[in-house]
Design an enzyme around this catalytic site. Structure first.
Site, PDB file in Angstrom:
ATOM      1  N   TYR A 124       0.837  -1.198   0.000  1.00 23.74           N
ATOM      2  CA  TYR A 124       0.000   0.000   0.000  1.00 23.74           C
ATOM      3  C   TYR A 124       0.870   1.244   0.000  1.00 23.74           C
ATOM      4  CZ  TYR A 124      -3.567   3.386   0.834  1.00 23.74           C
ATOM      5  OH  TYR A 124      -4.395   4.473   0.678  1.00 23.74           O
ATOM      6  N   GLN A 186     -10.580   0.625   1.855  1.00 23.15           N
ATOM      7  CA  GLN A 186     -11.115  -0.238   0.785  1.00 23.15           C
ATOM      8  C   GLN A 186      -9.994  -0.981   0.046  1.00 23.15           C
ATOM      9  OE1 GLN A 186     -11.546   2.997   1.180  1.00 23.15           O
ATOM     10  NE2 GLN A 186     -11.421   4.159  -0.725  1.00 23.15           N
ATOM     11  N   ASN A 209      -2.837   6.338   6.459  1.00 29.14           N
ATOM     12  CA  ASN A 209      -3.522   7.107   7.504  1.00 29.14           C
ATOM     13  C   ASN A 209      -4.198   6.150   8.486  1.00 29.14           C
ATOM     14  OD1 ASN A 209      -5.885   6.178   6.298  1.00 29.14           O
ATOM     15  ND2 ASN A 209      -6.211   8.057   5.138  1.00 29.14           N
ATOM     16  N   SER A 233       5.803   8.364  13.387  1.00 30.37           N
ATOM     17  CA  SER A 233       7.252   8.277  13.169  1.00 30.37           C
ATOM     18  C   SER A 233       8.007   9.022  14.268  1.00 30.37           C
ATOM     19  CB  SER A 233       7.581   8.860  11.803  1.00 30.37           C
ATOM     20  OG  SER A 233       8.887   8.499  11.427  1.00 30.37           O
ATOM     21  N   GLN A 255      12.398  15.027  11.133  1.00 27.31           N
ATOM     22  CA  GLN A 255      11.396  14.135  11.719  1.00 27.31           C
ATOM     23  C   GLN A 255      10.110  14.907  12.032  1.00 27.31           C
ATOM     24  OE1 GLN A 255      11.768  10.778  11.943  1.00 27.31           O
ATOM     25  NE2 GLN A 255       9.594  11.007  12.228  1.00 27.31           N
ATOM     26  N   HIS A 258       7.204  15.457   9.503  1.00 24.05           N
ATOM     27  CA  HIS A 258       6.375  14.328   9.047  1.00 24.05           C
ATOM     28  C   HIS A 258       4.907  14.523   9.395  1.00 24.05           C
ATOM     29  CE1 HIS A 258       8.439  11.209   6.946  1.00 24.05           C
ATOM     30  NE2 HIS A 258       9.451  11.219   7.778  1.00 24.05           N
ATOM     31  N   GLU A 322      12.436   4.423  16.760  1.00 28.02           N
ATOM     32  CA  GLU A 322      12.394   3.947  15.370  1.00 28.02           C
ATOM     33  C   GLU A 322      13.705   4.325  14.668  1.00 28.02           C
ATOM     34  OE1 GLU A 322       9.668   6.169  13.034  1.00 28.02           O
ATOM     35  OE2 GLU A 322       9.661   4.766  11.352  1.00 28.02           O
ATOM     36  N   HIS A 323      14.060   5.597  14.734  1.00 27.31           N
ATOM     37  CA  HIS A 323      15.329   6.081  14.182  1.00 27.31           C
ATOM     38  C   HIS A 323      16.206   6.565  15.330  1.00 27.31           C
ATOM     39  CE1 HIS A 323      12.248   6.971  11.015  1.00 27.31           C
ATOM     40  NE2 HIS A 323      13.133   6.351  10.254  1.00 27.31           N
ATOM     41  N   ASP A 356      16.170   7.227   4.896  1.00 26.34           N
ATOM     42  CA  ASP A 356      14.783   7.339   4.432  1.00 26.34           C
ATOM     43  C   ASP A 356      14.687   7.108   2.931  1.00 26.34           C
ATOM     44  OD1 ASP A 356      13.857   7.957   6.942  1.00 26.34           O
ATOM     45  OD2 ASP A 356      13.918  10.128   6.646  1.00 26.34           O
ATOM     46  N   GLU A 410       4.859 -37.874  27.909  1.00 26.66           N
ATOM     47  CA  GLU A 410       3.837 -36.845  27.685  1.00 26.66           C
ATOM     48  C   GLU A 410       2.460 -37.489  27.470  1.00 26.66           C
ATOM     49  OE1 GLU A 410       4.778 -33.796  24.832  1.00 26.66           O
ATOM     50  OE2 GLU A 410       6.349 -32.933  26.101  1.00 26.66           O
ATOM     51  N   HIS A 415       1.843 -40.919  19.355  1.00 23.65           N
ATOM     52  CA  HIS A 415       3.130 -40.336  18.946  1.00 23.65           C
ATOM     53  C   HIS A 415       4.238 -41.384  19.080  1.00 23.65           C
ATOM     54  CE1 HIS A 415       1.034 -36.542  19.086  1.00 23.65           C
ATOM     55  NE2 HIS A 415       2.116 -35.877  18.723  1.00 23.65           N
TER      56      HIS A 415
END
Lengths: 430, 430
Positions: A124, A186, A209, A233, A255, A258, A322-323, A356, A410, A415
């Site tokens: 996506y 969708q 989003n 982020s 950063q 963003h 994250e960074h 990036d 067991e 088995h």
């Protein structure tokens, strides 16, 4: 951006807490979207494109002609830049390939493990004003290298029914052929259930989003895997006096631009350095087109001044950024102490934006503290590792009694019997 | 067990569909358990032990004395068997270690990727009549090899307040020291939130009943990762006339005895072979202590007779079995065609139970079709891979312009500026 000077662990923990994410309302919106796409397929996608993207689509899939035309709309300069990034990302992700592991653990007991591509993956790519062609590289390059047999890319169309030419150009460069003009929840629903134009996939990747990320979460209820949980982020910069305050400010701002929910943290051993950096932030902020966004993000941001290295590592590893940018004199020593981070940028000439876009590492990274327990996207994300075992007659004679004793203890006699019946057969053959 | 002779793809797809899992009711039960553990910590655990396990605990953690005493309660025969399994599992999981990857993608642009242990992990081992010490090996061995800094094992106590000695012995053999007498959803809640005795962990592993698996799902809402989604265990056996019907029957039964929801599938090119195998199933079933369970599981099970190799691979890859046994003449050719499976057992002397216990592969595998998009537990499950980049002055001069062009085209000017400010600085230095 506030400065915390030598705070207690309670204070820095409180100050670095991430904002709570609320999903209930959004789930109410996307539930009927999922239902509709499941029931009506392409027809639902066309309806939603009209409703949400303001366009009447006649075709959902991008045509060969559109892809060819896109190339002419991308400047040579940008084409060349994308190709450099493509080469670097390909190199680093190809280097992540693993040979099949073969290990004879006992004579006649051979174990193997092999990476096998996830067959169908969906990527996506968000729409909006900025075309995120860099994310096309980050997702499509490893998908192609892994050898996924079906790769579909979904991205919302603009009001003219087009996907941005830079996205089409990049997708085509990497070798994608199936690109769909579908956005939002969708798109995720389409890749979950399949429609006439879009295959149901095994795993969905990519940012988006809140509707997209809630959609991805919902997709997991239907057996689809996703790249990782989502969150805003973030960057943490650890710098000492050897760093350049202007560089540090530029990194914090890259950063902050963003989104208003971006997290920006500076950790330094010098109050003076913190002040200089924040002054630089104010100075550079003025000229930024996205300064209103950056300003809001900076409002919730923190600079922590702390002398002890141990506490510094504690802060970083607790926050699990994250960074992580490390611009200190003894950088490799710090690197060795990092146990929780998505991607690490070492030294003063390594801005986050290099990673990036083009250094070769992947920019799809765990945020919101998930760097403690998730990896960023890599070649691994597009494969699963299947194990194999082959046991010979000799091997079973050697290992079988062990299995029999364990199974019996067991209380799983069937088995045990699966071994005993074979061992008896071999005994009677002699 | 019904036989489908040369069915259409609609028929076999329908017949091999997994049963729908329902979680709503269970979530109602575990929600207050989570709330209570979060609020009251150890006190809640002691209350729940009384309520659910029928025991008044004075201590939640197993003591050194208990661990020592356990060894004397485990037969030498079982100790030796566990040690063989331990050695094999250690060998195969140690072989999964990956060296740090270092790749200079351009002069002065160095990318790295390193496996770093997930710091805190929690292992859940179910209680009940059978002590699942084999699962202790499967989870604790890779956790220790990975180097996780904190490993906690939770397992429910019996009515005397003890954990089965075989579990304690195995945990101790592998090197675990923190073992808690907590079961069910309350154990998962404890590892999610932390209590006085039990640390909050980053990732939770292990099988369990529906309360445990719903608890693990709930834990993911609080930032905790889990090994994989849960589902009933399953095997698909693909056999031709070169296979032994008695062996095949034993393998089908060893899956069927797991639980009434176990999935058992036989695929073969010979109707005669299918009939022989089912006859053997009936014969062997009679002597099994868990025959009532196995019988119920077999009721929903299917044997598919299909001549075409292509359709056979289609069936297997569509079903994506957790365990796949291949007992045909051209076994390696079939192996090459498998793209979706958890673990594969090759040849007539490789029963599934060998991998369940001691061949060296992991028995924690994706089921319910998740073999399409998830790997089984391996060393990878206990690490995350952090990427690093270091760019030199020279490297930035080479790569910087690419980043500038890309950032500008994505309308992220602060991203561009983080490079420009450095390149300008370098220019002015000269």
């Amino acid at each position: 951006m506030k400065i915390l000077n030598n705070p207690s662990s309670e204070i820095w923990k409180k100050s670095l807490e991430r904002p709570v994410q609320k999903a209930k309302k959004i789930n109410k919106v996307i539930k009927p979207i999922f239902k509709s796409v499941k029931k009506k397929g392409d027809q639902a996608l066309i309806q939603f494109a009209e409703e949400f993207d303001g366009v009447k689509l006649t075709e959902i899939l991008v045509t060969e002609e559109e892809i060819k035309a896109a190339k002419n709309q991308v400047s040579t300069e940008l084409q060349e830049a994308i190709e450099v990034a493509y080469t670097n990302i390909s190199k680093f992700h190809t280097a992540q390939k693993q040979d099949e592991l073969v290990e004879e653990v006992m004579p006649g007991v051979i174990c193997r493990r092999k990476s096998v591509p996830i067959q169908k993956v969906g990527l996506y790519i968000p729409g909006g004003t900025a075309p995120l062609f860099s994310t096309v590289l980050m997702l499509a390059v490893p998908a192609v290298i892994a050898g996924c047999s079906e790769i579909i890319l979904c991205s919302p169309p603009d009001k003219e029914g087009n996907i941005h030419p830079a996205i089409l150009y990049t997708a085509s460069l990497v070798g994608l052929r199936k690109i769909a003009k579908v956005g939002g929840a969708q798109a995720i629903a389409a890749m979950t259930f399949g429609t006439e134009s879009i295959s149901a996939v095994d795993k969905i990747f990519g940012p988006g989003n809140q509707y997209v990320t809630a959609g991805k979460q919902r997709a997991t209820n239907y057996g689809v895997a996703i790249d990782m949980p989502a969150g805003p982020s973030e960057v943490l910069v650890y710098a000492d006096d050897s760093a350049n305050p202007a560089f540090v400010a530029a990194d914090l701002l890259s950063q902050a631009e963003h989104g208003i929910d971006s997290q920006v943290v500076l950790v330094t051993n010098s109050e003076d350095f913190a002040k200089k950096s924040l002054k630089e932030v104010d100075k550079q902020l003025k000229d930024l087109p996205r300064k209103d966004i950056a300003k809001k993000a900076l409002k919730n941001s923190t600079a922590v001044v702390v002398k002890s290295r141990e506490t510094t590592l504690d802060i970083i590893n607790n926050y699990a950024p994250e960074h992580l940018i490390i611009s200190v004199e003894d950088e490799e020593e710090v690197v060795d102490g990092i146990v929780n981070a998505g991607s690490v940028f070492i030294g003063k000439y390594t801005p986050e934006s290099a990673g990036d876009y083009a250094s070769g590492t992947n920019h799809t990274l765990p945020t919101y503290g998930y760097a403690k327990n998730y990896s960023g996207v890599s070649l691994d994300s597009f494969v699963k590792k299947i194990t194999y075992q082959k046991i010979t007659e000799k091997g079973l004679k050697l290992l079988g009694p062990t299995v029999e004793v364990m199974a019996e203890n067991e209380l799983l006699m069937a088995h045990k019997n699966a071994v005993s019946i074979r061992l008896n057969y071999l005994k009677n053959q002699k």
